[in-house]
Design a protein around this motif. Structure first.
Motif, mmCIF file in Angstrom:
data_model
loop_
_atom_site.group_PDB
_atom_site.id
_atom_site.type_symbol
_atom_site.label_atom_id
_atom_site.label_comp_id
_atom_site.label_asym_id
_atom_site.label_seq_id
_atom_site.Cartn_x
_atom_site.Cartn_y
_atom_site.Cartn_z
ATOM 1 N N LEU A 97 3.195 15.823 1.823
ATOM 2 C CA LEU A 97 3.525 17.238 1.691
ATOM 3 C C LEU A 97 2.954 17.734 0.365
ATOM 4 O O LEU A 97 3.312 17.230 -0.697
ATOM 5 N N LEU A 98 2.049 18.702 0.439
ATOM 6 C CA LEU A 98 1.444 19.306 -0.746
ATOM 7 C C LEU A 98 2.205 20.584 -1.052
ATOM 8 O O LEU A 98 2.229 21.508 -0.233
ATOM 9 N N LEU A 99 2.827 20.621 -2.202
ATOM 10 C CA LEU A 99 3.671 21.753 -2.568
ATOM 11 C C LEU A 99 2.862 22.814 -3.313
ATOM 12 O O LEU A 99 1.857 22.517 -3.954
ATOM 13 N N ASP A 100 3.334 24.027 -3.227
ATOM 14 C CA ASP A 100 2.647 25.155 -3.855
ATOM 15 C C ASP A 100 2.662 25.080 -5.372
ATOM 16 O O ASP A 100 1.860 25.744 -6.027
ATOM 17 N N ASP A 101 3.553 24.266 -5.953
ATOM 18 C CA ASP A 101 3.600 24.144 -7.411
ATOM 19 C C ASP A 101 2.546 23.172 -7.942
ATOM 20 O O ASP A 101 2.478 22.907 -9.132
ATOM 21 N N GLY A 102 1.715 22.623 -7.041
ATOM 22 C CA GLY A 102 0.665 21.711 -7.456
ATOM 23 C C GLY A 102 1.054 20.251 -7.364
ATOM 24 O O GLY A 102 0.235 19.373 -7.629
ATOM 25 N N SER A 103 2.279 19.966 -6.980
ATOM 26 C CA SER A 103 2.704 18.582 -6.826
ATOM 27 C C SER A 103 2.575 18.165 -5.362
ATOM 28 O O SER A 103 2.173 18.958 -4.508
ATOM 29 N N ALA A 104 2.923 16.942 -5.086
ATOM 30 C CA ALA A 104 2.894 16.425 -3.717
ATOM 31 C C ALA A 104 3.962 15.352 -3.582
ATOM 32 O O ALA A 104 4.422 14.787 -4.573
ATOM 33 N N VAL A 105 4.338 15.087 -2.335
ATOM 34 C CA VAL A 105 5.365 14.102 -2.032
ATOM 35 C C VAL A 105 4.937 13.343 -0.784
ATOM 36 O O VAL A 105 4.462 13.949 0.173
ATOM 37 N N VAL A 106 5.109 12.028 -0.812
ATOM 38 C CA VAL A 106 4.998 11.261 0.422
ATOM 39 C C VAL A 106 6.361 11.431 1.091
ATOM 40 O O VAL A 106 7.371 10.924 0.617
ATOM 41 N N ALA A 107 6.381 12.197 2.167
ATOM 42 C CA ALA A 107 7.632 12.671 2.770
ATOM 43 C C ALA A 107 8.093 11.771 3.911
ATOM 44 O O ALA A 107 8.386 12.235 5.007
ATOM 45 N N ARG A 108 8.209 10.482 3.645
ATOM 46 C CA ARG A 108 8.598 9.523 4.678
ATOM 47 C C ARG A 108 10.102 9.447 4.903
ATOM 48 O O ARG A 108 10.553 8.896 5.896
ATOM 49 N N THR A 109 10.877 9.979 3.965
ATOM 50 C CA THR A 109 12.330 9.933 4.124
ATOM 51 C C THR A 109 12.903 11.339 4.083
ATOM 52 O O THR A 109 12.296 12.254 3.509
ATOM 53 N N ALA A 110 14.083 11.494 4.644
ATOM 54 C CA ALA A 110 14.770 12.791 4.587
ATOM 55 C C ALA A 110 15.030 13.184 3.142
ATOM 56 O O ALA A 110 14.933 14.363 2.783
ATOM 57 N N GLU A 111 15.317 12.196 2.307
ATOM 58 C CA GLU A 111 15.589 12.473 0.893
ATOM 59 C C GLU A 111 14.351 13.034 0.192
ATOM 60 O O GLU A 111 14.459 13.946 -0.622
ATOM 61 N N ALA A 112 13.184 12.492 0.497
ATOM 62 C CA ALA A 112 11.947 12.976 -0.122
ATOM 63 C C ALA A 112 11.662 14.408 0.308
ATOM 64 O O ALA A 112 11.275 15.254 -0.510
ATOM 65 N N VAL A 113 11.888 14.714 1.585
ATOM 66 C CA VAL A 113 11.684 16.086 2.073
ATOM 67 C C VAL A 113 12.695 17.018 1.420
ATOM 68 O O VAL A 113 12.334 18.104 0.957
ATOM 69 N N ASP A 114 13.950 16.598 1.346
ATOM 70 C CA ASP A 114 14.986 17.434 0.719
ATOM 71 C C ASP A 114 14.654 17.739 -0.733
ATOM 72 O O ASP A 114 14.810 18.872 -1.186
ATOM 73 N N GLU A 115 14.197 16.733 -1.461
ATOM 74 C CA GLU A 115 13.830 16.946 -2.867
ATOM 75 C C GLU A 115 12.663 17.922 -2.972
ATOM 76 O O GLU A 115 12.654 18.804 -3.836
ATOM 77 N N ALA A 116 11.680 17.796 -2.101
ATOM 78 C CA ALA A 116 10.545 18.725 -2.106
ATOM 79 C C ALA A 116 11.011 20.148 -1.815
ATOM 80 O O ALA A 116 10.564 21.103 -2.462
ATOM 81 N N LEU A 117 11.931 20.290 -0.882
ATOM 82 C CA LEU A 117 12.452 21.620 -0.547
ATOM 83 C C LEU A 117 13.259 22.198 -1.711
ATOM 84 O O LEU A 117 13.164 23.399 -1.998
ATOM 85 N N ARG A 118 14.023 21.354 -2.390
ATOM 86 C CA ARG A 118 14.766 21.828 -3.574
ATOM 87 C C ARG A 118 13.801 22.316 -4.647
ATOM 88 O O ARG A 118 14.011 23.359 -5.254
ATOM 89 N N ARG A 119 12.759 21.547 -4.893
ATOM 90 C CA ARG A 119 11.768 21.949 -5.896
ATOM 91 C C ARG A 119 11.080 23.242 -5.489
ATOM 92 O O ARG A 119 10.835 24.111 -6.324
ATOM 93 N N THR A 120 10.759 23.381 -4.217
ATOM 94 C CA THR A 120 10.105 24.590 -3.722
ATOM 95 C C THR A 120 11.045 25.780 -3.852
ATOM 96 O O THR A 120 10.644 26.872 -4.240
ATOM 97 N N HIS A 121 12.319 25.561 -3.556
ATOM 98 C CA HIS A 121 13.310 26.637 -3.618
ATOM 99 C C HIS A 121 13.501 27.141 -5.035
ATOM 100 O O HIS A 121 13.788 28.318 -5.261
ATOM 101 N N ARG A 122 13.337 26.261 -6.029
ATOM 102 C CA ARG A 122 13.529 26.644 -7.438
ATOM 103 C C ARG A 122 12.363 27.448 -7.988
ATOM 104 O O ARG A 122 12.475 28.014 -9.062
ATOM 105 N N GLN A 123 11.233 27.443 -7.273
ATOM 106 C CA GLN A 123 10.086 28.176 -7.795
ATOM 107 C C GLN A 123 10.388 29.660 -7.826
ATOM 108 O O GLN A 123 10.996 30.200 -6.915
ATOM 109 N N PRO A 124 9.929 30.350 -8.876
ATOM 110 C CA PRO A 124 10.104 31.794 -8.901
ATOM 111 C C PRO A 124 9.293 32.416 -7.783
ATOM 112 O O PRO A 124 8.236 31.940 -7.434
ATOM 113 N N GLY A 125 9.819 33.445 -7.222
ATOM 114 C CA GLY A 125 9.032 33.946 -6.130
ATOM 115 C C GLY A 125 9.364 35.249 -5.650
ATOM 116 O O GLY A 125 8.857 35.841 -4.832
#
Length: 125
Positions: A97-125
């Protein structure tokens, strides 16, 4: 947000389901049909903070045929690993998963996806 997706992979399906449930827009990249270039893979590795062998599926037939499990894992070997994964994209761990903040996550677990979504949600927008 972009998801490097293999439609026949259960981990990719779980990541798609989580993203859909959360209502986050994303682009699916069928990376087996649209393989990354070496430059794209280098960028993704930088975003992940990983080395190519960290995201290589060394148990895949394409890796076994190349003897990749025994390949050296030194800086001088990085390009060899990248070239192999570009040539045989099934070697790339999924989903990524390539995030808009320039980071990426190997999203093999629900926890990894959840963390990516939390980080995405915190972005100003």
């Amino acid at each position: 947000m972009e998801l490097w997706n293999n439609p026949s992979c259960s981990k990719s399906a779980c990541a798609r389901t989580a993203l859909d449930a959360a209502g986050f827009p994303y682009r699916l990249r069928p990376y087996l049909e649209e393989p990354p270039t070496a430059d794209e893979l280098i960028d993704v590795l930088g975003r992940l903070g990983a080395r190519p062998w960290d995201i290589c599926r060394t148990g895949e037939p394409a890796a076994l045929a190349r003897g990749m499990a025994d390949w050296p894992r030194e800086e001088r070997d990085v390009r060899r690993w990248i070239d192999a994964m570009v040539e045989a994209p099934e070697l790339i761990q999924r989903p990524i998963l390539l995030l808009d903040d320039g980071s990426a996550v190997v999203a093999r677990t629900a926890e990894a996806v959840d963390e990516a979504l939390r980080r995405t949600h915190r972005q100003p927008g």
